[in-house]
Design a protein around this motif. Sequence first.
Motif, PDB file in Angstrom:
ATOM      1  N   LEU A  80      -0.342  -0.357  -2.622  1.00 19.52           N
ATOM      2  CA  LEU A  80      -0.493  -0.634  -1.186  1.00 19.52           C
ATOM      3  C   LEU A  80      -0.979   0.606  -0.429  1.00 19.52           C
ATOM      4  N   SER A  81      -0.507   1.791  -0.813  1.00 23.52           N
ATOM      5  CA  SER A  81      -0.934   2.989  -0.076  1.00 23.52           C
ATOM      6  C   SER A  81      -2.434   3.233  -0.272  1.00 23.52           C
ATOM      7  N   LEU A  82      -2.938   2.951  -1.465  1.00 18.60           N
ATOM      8  CA  LEU A  82      -4.381   3.105  -1.698  1.00 18.60           C
ATOM      9  C   LEU A  82      -5.182   2.058  -0.932  1.00 18.60           C
ATOM     10  N   CYS A  83      -4.649   0.855  -0.848  1.00 16.48           N
ATOM     11  CA  CYS A  83      -5.361  -0.183  -0.083  1.00 16.48           C
ATOM     12  C   CYS A  83      -5.399   0.167   1.408  1.00 16.48           C
ATOM     13  N   GLU A  84      -4.334   0.818   1.884  1.00  9.42           N
ATOM     14  CA  GLU A  84      -4.306   1.228   3.288  1.00  9.42           C
ATOM     15  C   GLU A  84      -5.356   2.284   3.581  1.00  9.42           C
ATOM     16  N   TYR A  85      -5.520   3.210   2.618  1.00 11.64           N
ATOM     17  CA  TYR A  85      -6.346   4.386   2.890  1.00 11.64           C
ATOM     18  C   TYR A  85      -7.254   4.613   1.681  1.00 11.64           C
ATOM     19  N   PRO A  86      -8.294   3.792   1.582  1.00 11.89           N
ATOM     20  CA  PRO A  86      -9.139   3.822   0.382  1.00 11.89           C
ATOM     21  C   PRO A  86      -9.776   5.182   0.125  1.00 11.89           C
ATOM     22  N   ILE A 103      -4.635   2.726  -9.763  1.00 11.16           N
ATOM     23  CA  ILE A 103      -5.973   2.953  -9.203  1.00 11.16           C
ATOM     24  C   ILE A 103      -6.884   1.763  -9.500  1.00 11.16           C
ATOM     25  N   GLU A 104      -6.775   1.253 -10.710  1.00  4.96           N
ATOM     26  CA  GLU A 104      -7.609   0.117 -11.108  1.00  4.96           C
ATOM     27  C   GLU A 104      -7.300  -1.122 -10.255  1.00  4.96           C
ATOM     28  N   ARG A 105      -6.009  -1.368 -10.049  1.00  7.90           N
ATOM     29  CA  ARG A 105      -5.633  -2.548  -9.260  1.00  7.90           C
ATOM     30  C   ARG A 105      -6.117  -2.404  -7.811  1.00  7.90           C
ATOM     31  N   ALA A 106      -5.954  -1.220  -7.263  1.00  6.95           N
ATOM     32  CA  ALA A 106      -6.390  -1.011  -5.878  1.00  6.95           C
ATOM     33  C   ALA A 106      -7.908  -1.184  -5.772  1.00  6.95           C
TER      34      ALA A 106
END
Lengths: 500, 500
Positions: A80-86, A103-106
């Motif tokens: 979720l944090s990666l999706c928030e701040y790509p 990382i792969e899922r994001a």
Amino acid sequence: MLTLHNPVRREPEPLALSTLNPNLVAAEYAVRGAIAIKSATYQQQLKEGKELPFDKVYQCNIGNPQILGQKSMTFFRQVLSLCEYPALLDHPASKEIYPPDVIERARLYLSSIPGGVGAYSESKGAVILRQHVAHGIERRDGHPCDIDNLWLTDGASPAVHYMMKALLRNENDCILCPIPQYPLYSATIKLYGGTLLPYFLEESQGWQATLKHLQEQVDAARSQGKQVRALVVINPGNPTGQVLDRQNQETLIRFCAKEKLILMADEVYQTNIYAAGKSFFSFKKVLMEMGPELASSVALVSMNSISKGFFGECGRRGGYFEAVNFPQPVKDQLYKLASISLCPNLSGQICMALIMNPPQPGDPSFELFASEREAILESLKRRAKLLVDTFRGMEGVQCNEVEGSMYAFPRLTMPAGARDEAAKEGKQPDFLYCMELLDQTGIVTVPGSGFGQEPGTYHVRTTILPPEADMAKVATKFSEFHKAFMQRYEQNGARQNGSA
Amino acid sequence: MLTLHNPVRREPEPLALSTLNPNLVAAEYAVRGAIAIKSATYQQQLKEGKELPFDKVYQCNIGNPQILGQKSMTFFRQVLSLCEYPALLDHPASKEIYPPDVIERARLYLSSIPGGVGAYSESKGAVILRQHVAHGIERRDGHPCDIDNLWLTDGASPAVHYMMKALLRNENDCILCPIPQYPLYSATIKLYGGTLLPYFLEESQGWQATLKHLQEQVDAARSQGKQVRALVVINPGNPTGQVLDRQNQETLIRFCAKEKLILMADEVYQTNIYAAGKSFFSFKKVLMEMGPELASSVALVSMNSISKGFFGECGRRGGYFEAVNFPQPVKDQLYKLASISLCPNLSGQICMALIMNPPQPGDPSFELFASEREAILESLKRRAKLLVDTFRGMEGVQCNEVEGSMYAFPRLTMPAGARDEAAKEGKQPDFLYCMELLDQTGIVTVPGSGFGQEPGTYHVRTTILPPEADMAKVATKFSEFHKAFMQRYEQNGARQNGSA
């Protein structure tokens, strides 16, 4: 206040209880009612340093694990944090911070969801996320799931709102609800102007439903010209904590088929199973395995949520419902209803997809994930047992096993003095009990009357969620309070009876 | 299908359009209607490599900037990513990744919100976030804002649902809505069983409301025994793009005071102002500056959203409403309604608080924030002008200036041939226009009939949101389509008239 130049009829008070929709005014939702509101005041007072009979408020009124210190699942929050701040994905430190499957899922979600978490998605939820939820349902049940039957939602509540809005035309339309029930049902049935048709769960039989009683209720309602539209089942039970036997589920499905009822299955506690020998079977799975005629005809809504389970991600509001055997025109109406609010929030959608598709053995994140899950579920199991043992050790209290979900629902023998005192105050006796419990110990619970209960019985719902470090203290405070409460009101009752 | 052993009345089809709530079936929401659904099919087909008359779908039907490539605001996403995954705060790389004010803000929110983003908050929103929203409102208006009057919500839609649920008792209750209006209003009024009382905005006067017409509508409704409960104002306008003059706002407030109407102010486009000499004034500010009698008596609901503005964070669903001059018992009912869905999602709440309390001059993140904001607003302004100029260059099209919001709403002179063709298909002529526009160019718009319009007039709503790189192409394709459409239907009309 009437103006003379406009002599037509007009509400004297445009904004007052007397001119609001009476269904709104009549609706009740005890989980966040007077006791919860008072507990918030106490919390504020403690923060400001005020002296109270307790130094901490224990929120056992609501299934909200993380507010009581439960840690979030690392894998979910990392994605979720990666999706928030790509932009983090391109930062050189990202590979130190995040395992490769995170990382792969994001990357997969960000590349598949147009506009990412910042854009409205399809009103039923982003396609990739519905696909992931569908895969999870298929893995769970061993039966196909069509993403066209899936609606991602902000928690499970919207599913209930949608169904009540769609099914209830006037107070002649009834929804069969278990008693005790989670008051989302009673509240929405009232809000949308229908009638709750109760069926009592048998406390002496571990809170199972009995066919005979269900049939009597339906027949009685129909003989009064009522339309019975749907049957609500909560499994694992809230507030009652039972896990239905598969045979009992089959009985309920056959009953819905025979009586042409829509089956609304609240399955938000599906991963919260503690009792030895008990398993969760989704109503979808059970239905699909009852033969092609039933499998293709019984209309079923299966609801799930990210707020419960071992993960307890209450704050981001995610959920889904699967509508099985719904005619296309009815699905079109549910789509329209969802579209009027545009879409559910994307973080909640993503979290739901992650929950239904967690790391698998061999994935870099699997070991941590599995150990976090195991630790939480084992701890919940211990806490459930401790609470049940505590209640069973109290005078005049009976308590069924907490087989699943997040609640114990002990039954109290209420002294006559307490009943008199409550009557004097215009309250239910179990409300009086819970309010005094809060005032004296800081423990926040919900009275059984907030869920409905057989007349003349009194219960309290408490979650099993306080952290283990607090649990012994909660148990002791509860026991001491109970003893004092019983003594005081038994004496009061005796005194009043003596002086009467 | 009737069973013999249970001879009482029962719906022959338990789950069919004929047995659903008729208000649901009658509700319409054109923004995500047939044209939007078809555009999704086209998108899927393009993805699968199918040949279509266009190589890209241009989603101009909905204010969803990030789906069209608008970048999110760095500051917001940085704070949100830390709130999602607080362990990042302790990672040695965090100081390289995040500016100090981002870290500080995340720490403040995480330490002030019990359970962080993973726990249900207060049903009206976490206290610290309501405080930050209140500070933002105070900074904007120069008047105090009491957090007890604030409800954080999942987008602005819940505010409208709550108000309609609270105010509408039956179809005798009316809500005054501008025509054209955003169909959230017409849809929710229908869903909750009330009546939309239209007041037409004057296209020739830049879509302002006129008092005379408003008064006539209210008087006429009352003379039929209707109750007029509230007045909806959308400022800046959707779909119409006007920014109300302060004087016009004062007139509307005085009208509400005189007629005892609740003023529902949809102010979600408050930062989207493009026209020289135009400014946004909140209805709260205007009301507070009209003297103590009005300021303390007119009931006002002011709504805002994180989905619009220059930030366009549609996907996370955040918003708030401020209820001014609402009696406590009515506020209690709105609290209860919010509590039935537990709480709005926390990421949306945090984003709303960030928007109302962005970095200030001197803060480490200010420069980047200000430059991102400036770039987006300047670009929107250029795109608005380009679109208006394009429409003004088309035959038979009139288009008011886009003073604010995200939409142009040009008026089309519809050839008789197109009107005949639409009538043959049982459609509105502007629906026919928009569907053909989609089929031939991939541009997705919403017909004016989806918003309501003066009888005999035809409009199209298009967003100003395609990226600048695409905008010239959209303008050219639109113009070419329009020319061909007019020619075809003018000829058709002439031929049919000739042969009649």
